[in-house]
Design a protein around this motif. Structure first.
Motif, PDB file in Angstrom:
ATOM      1  N   TRP A 240       0.771  -1.175   0.157  1.00  0.00           N
ATOM      2  CA  TRP A 240       0.004  -0.070   0.095  1.00  0.00           C
ATOM      3  C   TRP A 240       0.804   1.354  -0.042  1.00  0.00           C
ATOM      4  O   TRP A 240       1.920   1.181   0.499  1.00  0.00           O
ATOM      5  CB  TRP A 240      -0.788   0.058   1.212  1.00  0.00           C
ATOM      6  N   PHE A 241       0.534   2.145  -0.615  1.00  0.00           N
ATOM      7  CA  PHE A 241       0.926   3.664  -0.723  1.00  0.00           C
ATOM      8  C   PHE A 241       0.099   4.676  -0.318  1.00  0.00           C
ATOM      9  O   PHE A 241      -1.164   4.529  -0.602  1.00  0.00           O
ATOM     10  CB  PHE A 241       1.531   3.888  -2.242  1.00  0.00           C
ATOM     11  N   ALA A 242       0.441   5.337   0.609  1.00  0.00           N
ATOM     12  CA  ALA A 242      -0.330   6.696   0.998  1.00  0.00           C
ATOM     13  C   ALA A 242       0.299   7.741   0.787  1.00  0.00           C
ATOM     14  O   ALA A 242       1.477   8.019   0.575  1.00  0.00           O
ATOM     15  CB  ALA A 242       0.027   6.591   2.788  1.00  0.00           C
ATOM     16  N   THR A 243      -0.546   8.711   0.417  1.00  0.00           N
ATOM     17  CA  THR A 243      -0.339   9.930   0.095  1.00  0.00           C
ATOM     18  C   THR A 243      -1.061  11.176   0.614  1.00  0.00           C
ATOM     19  O   THR A 243      -2.645  10.778   0.891  1.00  0.00           O
ATOM     20  CB  THR A 243      -0.713  10.256  -1.542  1.00  0.00           C
ATOM     21  N   MET A 244      -0.719  12.203   1.390  1.00  0.00           N
ATOM     22  CA  MET A 244      -1.502  13.109   1.970  1.00  0.00           C
ATOM     23  C   MET A 244      -1.030  14.399   1.073  1.00  0.00           C
ATOM     24  O   MET A 244      -0.080  14.958   0.895  1.00  0.00           O
ATOM     25  CB  MET A 244      -0.935  13.336   3.184  1.00  0.00           C
ATOM     26  N   PRO A 252       2.802  16.050  -2.853  1.00  0.00           N
ATOM     27  CA  PRO A 252       2.189  15.713  -1.614  1.00  0.00           C
ATOM     28  C   PRO A 252       2.825  16.312  -0.543  1.00  0.00           C
ATOM     29  O   PRO A 252       3.991  16.256  -0.461  1.00  0.00           O
ATOM     30  CB  PRO A 252       2.107  14.244  -1.778  1.00  0.00           C
ATOM     31  N   ALA A 253       2.095  16.582   0.576  1.00  0.00           N
ATOM     32  CA  ALA A 253       2.623  16.895   1.779  1.00  0.00           C
ATOM     33  C   ALA A 253       3.251  15.979   2.598  1.00  0.00           C
ATOM     34  O   ALA A 253       4.351  16.084   3.364  1.00  0.00           O
ATOM     35  CB  ALA A 253       1.512  17.589   2.685  1.00  0.00           C
ATOM     36  N   ALA A 254       3.006  14.548   2.379  1.00  0.00           N
ATOM     37  CA  ALA A 254       3.411  13.382   2.992  1.00  0.00           C
ATOM     38  C   ALA A 254       3.144  12.280   2.132  1.00  0.00           C
ATOM     39  O   ALA A 254       2.080  12.098   1.811  1.00  0.00           O
ATOM     40  CB  ALA A 254       3.294  13.459   4.369  1.00  0.00           C
ATOM     41  N   ILE A 255       4.123  11.118   2.268  1.00  0.00           N
ATOM     42  CA  ILE A 255       4.038  10.093   1.633  1.00  0.00           C
ATOM     43  C   ILE A 255       4.207   8.735   2.780  1.00  0.00           C
ATOM     44  O   ILE A 255       4.852   9.181   3.764  1.00  0.00           O
ATOM     45  CB  ILE A 255       4.583   9.694   0.315  1.00  0.00           C
TER      46      ILE A 255
END
Length: 347
Positions: A240-244, A252-255
């Motif tokens: 899983w990849f998370a993106t904010m 993105p602000a954060a990953i």
């Protein structure tokens, strides 16, 4: 320390205890300020010509002259962990390997030779879990040939500081001139506290995906990611990849990245816009990934952190993670020509 009935310190180790975990006390260096005695705990990796070498949990090698010893004993394996998930080094090493797969691998006995066109040392190094099926010098020669055929430097990934780790192999590599280039630590912790941790503003905006899209890659520290790198990033049982999202069209602000593998969830590539650090964004990304991992049945977590990354270490310690073992990458020495000059230097 071992103390006799008469109250005297005793040295109860010998060269026959090489390979065992020991605790020793020695006299301080002549003329040095500070304590009169120095204590060292670690694996006794050699005792030759009146000199002991002891490898500490961190992988640091301590040289001690036999004449300076005042006490010493063999100590039992470290007690079972009372905090966080229990795991052996071998279990964690295999889980970590599955979370970051190379594009090519080959077995050499119980060793795994891994290659991915040079993308990260972890995917381009030997994982030596057991016996290579050859004498060590022959095995290392085979390793060097294999990586040389692929135009890659030869690396061996080792570990220290836990039951079943490879202090003896580290010592043998160093005797042969292999150079330790990188040291990091693998930390473990319970998964639920990570999922429950409150993040900063925008926590609900974290988006999870099965692929690393262009936005995610724009924040990733390694630029110009190749197709090989994408294969490594996408490898693992359940990735899983998370993106904010950031503001406007910026990166993105954060990953973050998480791989779920049975009871384990691994966290990696947790990166935050430097202008928005200390706002809880890393915690928010990890919490979103942890909730997904919990939903898939995981209960424990692990991650790797560099020894000098104080900010990350403070963050993960606050989440309940603790160090399990240290791991190192040893690079083969440059080949030497008949004249004694390295081929690299000769070019």
């Amino acid at each position: 320390m071992e103390i006799s009935a008469a109250g005297r310190l005793k040295v109860r180790i010998s060269a026959a205890d090489v390979g065992k975990r020991v605790s020793v006390r020695r006299l301080g260096e002549p003329g040095a300020a500070g304590e009169k005695f120095t204590d060292t705990v670690g694996v006794l990796t050699s005792w030759d010509d009146g000199v002991l070498l002891i490898t500490r949990k961190s992988g640091e090698t301590v040289r001690i002259t036999e004449s300076s010893l005042v006490a010493g004993k063999v100590v039992p394996p470290a007690p079972a962990r009372r905090r966080g998930p229990a795991a052996t080094y071998a279990e964690l090493a295999r889980v970590a390997a599955r979370a970051w797969r190379p594009v090519e691998s080959e077995r050499l006995g119980d060793w795994e030779l891994r290659a991915a066109s040079g993308f990260t040392r972890r995917a381009n190094s030997v994982l030596p879990l057991g016996d290579p099926g050859l004498p060590l010098d022959e095995a290392l020669a085979a390793v060097r040939r294999w990586y040389g055929e692929r135009g890659l430097p030869a690396y061996v990934q080792t570990a220290t500081g836990a039951e079943g780790t490879q202090e003896m192999l580290c010592a043998e590599l160093e005797r042969r001139g292999w150079v330790r280039e990188v040291t990091a630590e693998l930390w473990t912790g319970a998964l639920a506290p990570v999922a429950d941790r409150a993040g900063g503003s925008g926590e609900d905006a974290v988006v999870l995906s099965r692929t690393a899209d262009e936005a995610w890659l724009a924040r990733y520290q390694r630029k110009g990611v190749s197709e090989v790198a994408l294969k490594v990033l996408g490898s693992g049982p359940s990735v899983w990849f998370a993106t904010m999202p950031g503001e406007g069209a910026d990166a993105p602000a954060a990953i973050g990245r998480c791989v779920v593998d049975g009871r384990w969830a691994s966290f990696a590539a947790v990166e935050v816009d430097p202008a928005r650090r200390r706002q809880g964004l890393a915690s928010a990304v990890m919490a979103a990934l942890a909730r997904q991992a919990l939903a898939e049945g995981a209960s424990a977590a692990w991650l790797q952190v560099e020894t000098h990354n104080d900010g990350a270490r403070a963050l993960y310690a606050g989440m309940g993670f603790t160090a399990h073992h240290a791991h190192h990458h040893y690079r083969a020495p440059d080949p030497v020509t008949e004249s004694g000059t390295s081929r690299t230097a000769a070019r």
